[in-house]
Design a protein around this motif. Structure first.
Motif, PDB file in Angstrom:
ATOM      1  N   ASN A 153       0.935  -1.078   0.273  1.00 39.22           N
ATOM      2  CA  ASN A 153       0.106   0.037  -0.092  1.00 39.22           C
ATOM      3  C   ASN A 153       0.748   1.308  -0.064  1.00 39.22           C
ATOM      4  O   ASN A 153       1.246   2.113   1.111  1.00 39.22           O
ATOM      5  N   ARG A 154       1.473   1.817  -0.992  1.00 35.96           N
ATOM      6  CA  ARG A 154       2.218   2.579  -1.293  1.00 35.96           C
ATOM      7  C   ARG A 154       1.487   4.008  -1.299  1.00 35.96           C
ATOM      8  O   ARG A 154       0.699   4.127  -1.915  1.00 35.96           O
ATOM      9  N   THR A 155       1.980   4.924  -0.430  1.00 39.47           N
ATOM     10  CA  THR A 155       1.169   6.192  -0.292  1.00 39.47           C
ATOM     11  C   THR A 155       2.125   7.090   0.034  1.00 39.47           C
ATOM     12  O   THR A 155       3.336   7.161   0.723  1.00 39.47           O
ATOM     13  N   PRO A 156       1.981   8.218  -0.456  1.00 40.93           N
ATOM     14  CA  PRO A 156       2.386   9.622   0.376  1.00 40.93           C
ATOM     15  C   PRO A 156       2.307   9.643   1.725  1.00 40.93           C
ATOM     16  O   PRO A 156       1.486   9.178   1.969  1.00 40.93           O
ATOM     17  N   ASN A 157       3.275  10.483   2.382  1.00 37.99           N
ATOM     18  CA  ASN A 157       2.922  10.723   3.783  1.00 37.99           C
ATOM     19  C   ASN A 157       1.744  11.560   3.864  1.00 37.99           C
ATOM     20  O   ASN A 157       1.562  12.449   3.169  1.00 37.99           O
ATOM     21  N   VAL A 158       0.892  11.129   5.131  1.00 39.67           N
ATOM     22  CA  VAL A 158      -0.446  12.054   5.072  1.00 39.67           C
ATOM     23  C   VAL A 158      -0.400  12.505   6.476  1.00 39.67           C
ATOM     24  O   VAL A 158      -0.218  11.926   7.374  1.00 39.67           O
ATOM     25  N   LYS A 159      -0.864  13.867   6.503  1.00 40.12           N
ATOM     26  CA  LYS A 159      -0.968  14.679   7.824  1.00 40.12           C
ATOM     27  C   LYS A 159      -2.643  14.495   7.963  1.00 40.12           C
ATOM     28  O   LYS A 159      -3.448  14.897   7.244  1.00 40.12           O
ATOM     29  N   ALA A 160      -3.185  14.081   9.163  1.00 43.27           N
ATOM     30  CA  ALA A 160      -4.458  13.972   9.601  1.00 43.27           C
ATOM     31  C   ALA A 160      -4.809  15.675   9.800  1.00 43.27           C
ATOM     32  O   ALA A 160      -4.013  16.461  10.230  1.00 43.27           O
ATOM     33  N   PRO A 161      -6.401  15.831   9.686  1.00 35.71           N
ATOM     34  CA  PRO A 161      -6.704  17.103  10.146  1.00 35.71           C
ATOM     35  C   PRO A 161      -6.458  17.546  11.623  1.00 35.71           C
ATOM     36  O   PRO A 161      -6.356  16.530  12.663  1.00 35.71           O
ATOM     37  N   LEU A 162      -6.327  18.652  11.982  1.00 35.30           N
ATOM     38  CA  LEU A 162      -6.381  18.913  13.444  1.00 35.30           C
ATOM     39  C   LEU A 162      -7.532  18.607  14.184  1.00 35.30           C
ATOM     40  O   LEU A 162      -8.471  18.252  13.837  1.00 35.30           O
ATOM     41  N   ILE A 220     -11.939  24.121  11.345  1.00 40.08           N
ATOM     42  CA  ILE A 220     -10.812  24.002  11.107  1.00 40.08           C
ATOM     43  C   ILE A 220     -10.469  23.996   9.434  1.00 40.08           C
ATOM     44  O   ILE A 220     -11.343  23.688   8.823  1.00 40.08           O
ATOM     45  N   GLU A 221      -9.447  24.493   9.081  1.00 38.19           N
ATOM     46  CA  GLU A 221      -9.065  24.906   7.751  1.00 38.19           C
ATOM     47  C   GLU A 221      -9.160  23.602   7.032  1.00 38.19           C
ATOM     48  O   GLU A 221      -8.597  22.620   7.101  1.00 38.19           O
ATOM     49  N   TYR A 222      -9.671  23.763   5.616  1.00 35.34           N
ATOM     50  CA  TYR A 222      -9.532  22.693   4.635  1.00 35.34           C
ATOM     51  C   TYR A 222     -10.235  21.301   5.099  1.00 35.34           C
ATOM     52  O   TYR A 222      -9.855  20.123   4.569  1.00 35.34           O
ATOM     53  N   VAL A 246     -12.728  15.553   9.485  1.00 38.53           N
ATOM     54  CA  VAL A 246     -12.519  14.682   8.348  1.00 38.53           C
ATOM     55  C   VAL A 246     -12.046  15.544   7.030  1.00 38.53           C
ATOM     56  O   VAL A 246     -12.652  16.370   6.655  1.00 38.53           O
ATOM     57  N   SER A 247     -10.897  15.313   6.612  1.00 40.16           N
ATOM     58  CA  SER A 247     -10.553  15.945   5.463  1.00 40.16           C
ATOM     59  C   SER A 247     -11.197  15.646   4.207  1.00 40.16           C
ATOM     60  O   SER A 247     -12.097  14.588   4.179  1.00 40.16           O
ATOM     61  N   ALA A 248     -11.170  16.583   2.939  1.00 38.62           N
ATOM     62  CA  ALA A 248     -11.910  16.231   1.793  1.00 38.62           C
ATOM     63  C   ALA A 248     -11.674  14.926   1.313  1.00 38.62           C
ATOM     64  O   ALA A 248     -12.525  14.366   0.661  1.00 38.62           O
ATOM     65  N   ASP A 249     -10.455  14.342   1.456  1.00 44.24           N
ATOM     66  CA  ASP A 249     -10.211  12.831   0.955  1.00 44.24           C
ATOM     67  C   ASP A 249     -10.305  11.753   1.906  1.00 44.24           C
ATOM     68  O   ASP A 249      -9.829  10.748   1.776  1.00 44.24           O
ATOM     69  N   GLY A 250     -11.138  12.282   2.933  1.00 46.33           N
ATOM     70  CA  GLY A 250     -11.599  11.053   3.989  1.00 46.33           C
ATOM     71  C   GLY A 250     -10.574  10.592   4.914  1.00 46.33           C
ATOM     72  O   GLY A 250     -11.068   9.594   5.934  1.00 46.33           O
ATOM     73  N   VAL A 251      -9.453  11.375   5.300  1.00 45.56           N
ATOM     74  CA  VAL A 251      -8.792  11.226   6.305  1.00 45.56           C
ATOM     75  C   VAL A 251      -9.225  11.777   7.620  1.00 45.56           C
ATOM     76  O   VAL A 251      -9.523  13.068   7.871  1.00 45.56           O
TER      77      VAL A 251
END
Length: 750
Positions: A524-533, A549-551, A585-590
């Motif tokens: 499961n290769r993925t860029p590093n991801v930061k979760a929302p605040l 929370i922004e974005y 929850v971010s726009a891409d579901g994180v």
């Protein structure tokens, strides 16, 4: 030549290496090709098996310089000698042995790292499990013995809120101690460790085991609370959480105790089944309460107050332990190996990252965890996963010319909050990769089992000379690649891939692999991801309100641990009594962390009898510089080991669930170190219902009030008696100081 041209040339060189036939591992961050590892404009190579040269330059201004060269300094001739056509692999292996020699102190204990003196329970135990048990058996034994306290229990080193039971992974000592027995076969060692393990697990059963099966306490080794928890979580909240890795460690320790009970137990093994049953109960809870089928891996831990919810982050050590100790079924193990997120630099300590926290455990790769992940992928027969995990360990070893402690997951650099060269568990993981994966050496009670796993790009003829095993010396050759053995010979005679424990003399072992193609599993290769605040929530009357929370994509609303709605607003109707939280929850579901629980439940506040205005106990470690303030009522009650039990009666207004906690202060130590967590047993109407844990809140901070963990109970309407007392199993790691002050008792109900 300008920087842009340099970058273009570096990218072209990287692409050329990735296309060449001798590429071993290639990710979006680096390429290991032949005897060279390249990362952008940087390169590390091995001119000889005893020399590594690197061109790496660390982040400008970082306090720790980068070693750009390693040359063998110590005599390593008495240790297993690796010969392989890949010179870089051989050099990285030899560097591990060289730094291992540095790690043995004059008192024959294992030093934690160049910057970290002394023996730490979890560090040395994981190192022993990886490779020190057989490479440094005497130093391993002495180090483990130093981690037993005056009461004959395993020591939980200093940790969040005063160590045990907020940090509760000390049982990794049990696994390491038993591994040492599998190496040396010393029955007297078993006789020594049995009572230590039994006392420790019996105390843990009273303190950290839960009715639901999981084990309370901090995630194993991740002991900087803010590095892996939302900021609102107090150390008492961390004690109440239930972690994947820590639960698995306890389950395996219980299995070991069950086996020892049959031989050394005073009841001739009658208690063995009790310990086995508890191990199974924990494993079942891991598989039912932490498994996330939609993600294909386990959640990291549960957390909350009155109601616990699951933190859905992947946690690489825990996922690895689940595979290696067969908590995960073979099918589930393959799913985990294909699903656990892997960034271009490797699998992080956990994923996704906390956006407003610097790298250390957060946003970081630790090579010894990478070694566990490599072994887990090999067991799951994931060729690609194994290769990339090995690369995540070998890349930094080569580029930094030492076994560093940790690396920033964003860029592979060493600019984390703390770091060290010559790190014990990292060098132990480096060596374990060669011995336990490529040569497939596995210690069993009755001998050595061989299960090599050799990815095709690492196909070669390798030898390991002078490998010690009890009264035998092994010279091992592995030829070819694959997951299956075509032939296994000992001194020229075909046999099964096993060396019995009573083997003597020199054994020349030749393992010819089947050169079989391994069915792909995937990564499961993925860029590093930061979760929302994390939202900061509050109650305004009967409305839950939180900061935008922004974005953000949307917010999830939780009531009493259950998801009840989603919104794009920053308010929610909280008129129905309960405990509310909100997740961004971010726009891409994180998903980020849930906010601090806000309770609208009715509460009973009970002042403690015999309140005082002055601290008087002889157990006080740090006296206040000013008068104690911030209490309610007439003062507070002191609790120490010799104080009378605290007993109160109260009237339950209705049948239902009740949540009990203590408002307390503990200034006997800092929040992040020392060992003076306060522990008391709680009984309702004469029946034990749990323990109250009151962690340290800061040196001399006797006016810093917080709440203990919550104990829940189902009660009938009417009068009840709550008793809080000190029992032998409440002894903390300090023993002498087990002291706190209590302001009042809070009882919520629904």
């Amino acid at each position: 030549m300008n920087t842009k041209i340099n970058i273009i040339l570096a990218a072209a060189a990287l692409a050329a290496h990735a296309a060449s036939a001798d590429v071993i591992v290639a990710t979006d961050a680096y390429t290991w090709s032949g005897d060279t590892i390249r990362q952008a404009e940087y390169m590390a190579t091995a001119p000889s098996p005893t020399h590594i040269v690197s061109t790496y330059s660390a982040k400008p201004g970082f306090f720790m310089p980068v070693d750009k060269e390693w040359t063998l300094k110590n005599d390593i001739s008495s240790y297993p000698k690796l010969s392989t056509p890949n010179r870089l692999h051989e050099a990285i292996y030899n560097m591990g042995l060289d730094e291992m020699v540095n790690a043995v102190e004059p008192d024959t204990t294992l030093r934690t790292g160049k910057e970290w003196a002394g023996v730490w329970t979890r560090d040395v135990s994981y190192s022993i499990l990886l490779s020190m048990a057989y490479l440094q058996p005497e130093a391993s034994k002495i180090s483990l013995m130093k981690k037993v306290d005056s009461l004959g229990r395993i020591i939980q080193d200093t940790g969040s809120g005063g160590a045990w039971p907020v940090s509760s992974d000390r049982e990794i000592w049990t696994l390491a101690a038993y591994e040492l027995y599998k190496v040396n076969g010393d029955r007297e060692w078993l006789r020594y460790i049995y009572p230590v393990i039994k006392r420790s697990l019996d105390d843990d059963a009273e303190t950290v085991n839960t009715p639901g099966g999981l084990v309370k306490g901090e995630t194993s080794f991740i002991d900087w609370r803010e590095q892996s928890h939302p900021r609102w979580m107090q150390t008492a909240d961390i004690y109440a959480s239930e972690a994947l890795a820590t639960s698995i460690v306890h389950a395996q320790a219980l299995r070991i105790l069950a086996s020892l009970e049959k031989e050394f137990g005073p009841k001739k093994g009658n208690e063995a089944e009790k310990y086995l049953a508890e191990a199974r109960r924990i494993e079942d809870a891991v598989n039912t309460q932490l498994w996330m089928p939609e993600k294909g891996y386990y959640g990291m831990y549960t957390y909350g107050r009155n109601n616990l919810i699951l933190n859905p982050r992947a946690e690489t050590l825990g996922e690895s332990l689940a595979i290696l100790y067969d908590v995960a079924s073979p099918e589930r193990a393959r799913t985990i190996s294909a699903s656990n997120p892997v960034t271009p630099f490797g699998a992080g300590v956990f994923f996704p990252q906390i956006a407003d926290m610097p790298p250390y455990h957060n946003n970081a790769l630790w090579p010894w965890v990478g070694a566990y992940w490599a072994m887990a992928n090999a067991k799951a027969l994931n060729e690609e996963g194994t290769l990339e995990a090995i690369g995540s360990v070998f890349r930094p070893a080569a580029l930094f010319a030492t076994n560093k402690e940790n690396f920033v997951l964003d860029n592979g650099d060493i600019a984390t909050e703390l770091n060290s060269s010559n790190m014990l568990w990292c060098l132990a993981g480096n060596l374990a990769i060669t011995h336990k994966i490529l040569f497939g050496i596995h210690f069993e009670n009755d001998g050595l089992a061989f299960k090599p796993f050799v990815p095709k790009t690492l196909a070669a003829e390798r030898t390991l000379e002078n490998f010690p095993y009890r009264k035998a010396t092994l010279n091992i050759t592995v030829k070819g690649y694959g997951s299956e053995i075509r032939s296994f010979t000992v001194n020229g005679k075909e046999t099964r891939p096993f060396i019995p424990a009573d083997a003597k003399g020199v054994k020349n072992i030749v393992i010819t692999m089947a050169d079989n193609d391994i069915a792909p599993v995937g990564v499961n290769r993925t860029p590093n991801v930061k979760a929302p605040l994390t939202p900061i929530a509050r109650l305004e009357g009967k409305t839950l309100v939180w900061n935008p929370i922004e974005y953000i994509g949307e917010y999830i609303i939780i009531k009493d641990g259950e998801r009840i709605g989603r919104t794009h607003s920053t308010t929610w109707d909280a008129s129905a009594p309960g405990e509310y939280q909100v997740i961004g929850v971010s726009a891409d579901g994180v998903e980020g962390f849930a906010s601090e629980p806000m309770s609208t439940l009715p509460a009973i506040l009970i002042q403690c009898p015999g309140e005082s205005l002055a601290l008087a106990s002889t157990e006080i470690s740090y006296s206040p510089k000013a008068a104690v303030t911030g209490y309610t009522g007439e003062g507070f009650v002191e609790l120490d080991r010799n104080s009378a039990p605290l007993e109160i009666t109260f009237d339950a207004p209705a049948d239902g669930k009740y949540y009990i906690s203590l408002r307390y202060a503990n200034g006997n130590g800092p929040v992040n170190t020392e060992n003076k967590c306060t522990i008391r047993t709680a009984s309702l109407d004469g029946n034990k219902v749990g323990v109250f844990v009151m962690p340290t809140r800061g040196v001399g901070n006797w006016s810093d009030w917080g709440y203990s963990n919550v104990i829940s109970a189902d009660l009938k309407k009417g009068r009840h008696t709550l008793r809080i007392d000190f029992r032998p199993e409440n002894n903390n790691m300090n023993i002498a100081t087990n002291h706190a002050v209590v302001d009042f008792i809070k009882i919520e109900y629904k």
